[in-house]
Design an enzyme around this catalytic site. Sequence first.
Site, mmCIF file in Angstrom:
data_model
loop_
_atom_site.group_PDB
_atom_site.id
_atom_site.type_symbol
_atom_site.label_atom_id
_atom_site.label_comp_id
_atom_site.label_asym_id
_atom_site.label_seq_id
_atom_site.Cartn_x
_atom_site.Cartn_y
_atom_site.Cartn_z
ATOM 1 N N GLU A 84 -8.746 -12.218 -9.680
ATOM 2 C CA GLU A 84 -8.198 -10.802 -9.037
ATOM 3 C C GLU A 84 -8.655 -9.574 -9.866
ATOM 4 O O GLU A 84 -8.305 -9.623 -10.923
ATOM 5 C CB GLU A 84 -7.173 -10.764 -8.281
ATOM 6 N N GLU A 109 -5.925 -6.182 -14.712
ATOM 7 C CA GLU A 109 -5.306 -4.904 -14.493
ATOM 8 C C GLU A 109 -4.904 -4.156 -15.739
ATOM 9 O O GLU A 109 -4.527 -4.816 -16.649
ATOM 10 C CB GLU A 109 -4.148 -5.166 -13.792
ATOM 11 N N ASP A 136 -10.441 -4.597 -19.293
ATOM 12 C CA ASP A 136 -11.539 -3.979 -18.174
ATOM 13 C C ASP A 136 -12.034 -5.153 -17.671
ATOM 14 O O ASP A 136 -12.434 -6.243 -18.396
ATOM 15 C CB ASP A 136 -12.506 -3.213 -18.958
ATOM 16 N N ASP A 159 -9.927 1.882 -5.341
ATOM 17 C CA ASP A 159 -10.075 3.348 -5.503
ATOM 18 C C ASP A 159 -11.345 3.671 -4.542
ATOM 19 O O ASP A 159 -12.553 3.363 -5.054
ATOM 20 C CB ASP A 159 -10.061 4.043 -6.670
ATOM 21 N N LYS A 163 -14.281 11.623 -2.188
ATOM 22 C CA LYS A 163 -15.317 12.848 -2.276
ATOM 23 C C LYS A 163 -16.890 12.398 -2.545
ATOM 24 O O LYS A 163 -16.866 11.426 -3.415
ATOM 25 C CB LYS A 163 -15.006 13.783 -3.543
ATOM 26 N N THR A 237 0.744 -5.021 3.041
ATOM 27 C CA THR A 237 1.736 -4.265 2.085
ATOM 28 C C THR A 237 2.441 -3.272 2.794
ATOM 29 O O THR A 237 1.913 -2.661 4.039
ATOM 30 C CB THR A 237 0.792 -3.509 0.942
ATOM 31 N N LYS A 238 3.493 -2.712 2.302
ATOM 32 C CA LYS A 238 4.371 -1.742 2.749
ATOM 33 C C LYS A 238 3.185 -0.257 3.305
ATOM 34 O O LYS A 238 3.494 0.327 4.095
ATOM 35 C CB LYS A 238 5.293 -1.178 1.805
ATOM 36 N N PHE A 239 2.294 -0.152 2.127
ATOM 37 C CA PHE A 239 1.328 0.960 2.280
ATOM 38 C C PHE A 239 0.466 0.812 3.503
ATOM 39 O O PHE A 239 0.358 1.528 4.248
ATOM 40 C CB PHE A 239 0.683 1.059 0.998
#
Length: 258
Positions: A84, A109, A136, A159, A163, A237-239
Site C-alpha cells: 500500500e 507512508e 519514499d 493527492d 490545478k 471512510t468518513k471523508f
Amino acid sequence: MSERPRVPRIRRSAPEGVAHPKEIKSFVRRAGRTTTGQAKAFDDLGPKFLLPYQAQAIDFAAAYADATRARGQNYLNTGPVILEIGFGMGEATAHIAALMPEKNFLCCEVHEPGVGALLKRIGEQGLHNIRILAHDAVEVIDQMLPLQSLDGVHIFFPDPWHKKKHNKRRLIQSALIAKLAARLKVGGYLHCATDWQPYAEQILEVLSAEPLLKNTATPADSDLAGYAPKPHYRPLTKFENRGIKLGHGVWDLVFERV
C-alpha cells in the site's frame, strides 16, 4: 526514562551505491503533529511493526514471521503480500488487514502522525499482518521489492493536485506504473481509487497503456465506463461518506497483471 526512538525519515540523499529516482516522488511533506497516543504507539509497537529502509531485497518470510505465530502456526509465513502506497491515517489499511488476516500488508507512508495513527490502530485492533516502511515508496520499490514479488498493490485517494499546472506532480504516472506492474506476480492486481474525476480519467489512461496490465472491468460493468465496482474489502471512510452525501463521485480502478 529512555529516549523515544526516532521515526525513520526520508533520506535527503541516496545511500551509497543507490541511484536516487528524481523523476518520481511518491510523497509530499505535510505538516503535522504527533499525539501522545501516537508517540506511545511508536514506543510500544514501532520496534516490531516498523521496518528499516535498506538497499537490498526484503525477506518477507522473516518480516512477517510473528504474524504466523500470532495465528498459532509454526511454519514460515509465505502468505500473499499487498503493497500500500500512502495510507494516510491508516483507517482503511487497518480495516482491510483485519478483514484479510491471511494476507500480509507492506505499507509505505512518510507522514509521521499517519504512521503513529496506524501503529495505534494495530495495537487497538490486535493486528499482526501489517509492516510499515516510513520511507519514499519509489525507493522501496526500486531497492527492496524484487520482480514478481507482490500479490497486490493498493493506492487509495492519492493527492489529485487539482490545478492543471500541478498535474505533473501526480503519483500515478506511466513510469511508476511500469515499476509496479513488473513487481506484481502474474494474476496479481493493482487497485487505485480517487474521488477526483479528472484524475480518475488520467489513471484509467495510464493503466490501460501499460502492456503488463489488463482492466478487470467486464462488459457487465459497461455503465461504469471502464471503472470497477468498489471491491468489498475497501471501506467507505468518513471523508468518502461525506463526499457521497454531497454528490461527489468515487472511482475504483482494478487492473490485473498478465
